[in-house]
Design an enzyme around this catalytic site. Sequence first.
Site: not given
Ligand code: FES
Length: 198
Positions: A156
Amino acid sequence: MANDAVDPARRRLLAGTAGALGGVGLAAAAVPFVSSMQPSAKTQAAGAPVEVDIGKLAPGELMVVEWRRRPVWVLRRTQEELENLAKVPLDELRDPESAQSDQPGYAANEQRSIKPEYLVLLGVCTHLGCSPKYRPEVAAPDIGADWKGGFLCPCHGGRYDLAGRVFKGLPPPLNLPVPPYRYLSDTVLVIGEDQETV
Ligand code: FES
């Protein structure tokens, strides 16, 4: 592994290996250069401390060690990386003093380590547990001109600096944890054992 000058291609390979470990589960065979340092299955099951020989780790290289079935990184930071770390604007970090984050007292400093040169981190993103990738390239085109090197989580977009401190405005809530560790000698680390309690 020769203890020679920094090889960018090798560094990329090692960084990729770190990420792959988190994505498909731990596989000692995928990391041949540290496989000899892997503890026995019995040792792992017991969650015992793990000895790691860092004597051949070249500047800029990151190795992955399994401890309690989780990847622990040992990064030998270059002098340039340490200088770039000092340039990270603190107001861009979510927890610049690591006040909310998990590390032993002896690693509660700007470098988050006992010795500035060697960074020891749990390689598990504090958002949903992916394994971030080591991205040492300054101003990496896919990250941004301000990038001073660090760790990028592919899941993410979480970003951490070269001390594992997370940047603001991104999903991860905390800095990457520092596990307990101590130096058995200048070239041997013990991960999972606290220097304060030995
Ligand atoms: S940013 Fe979501 S698991 Fe690393």
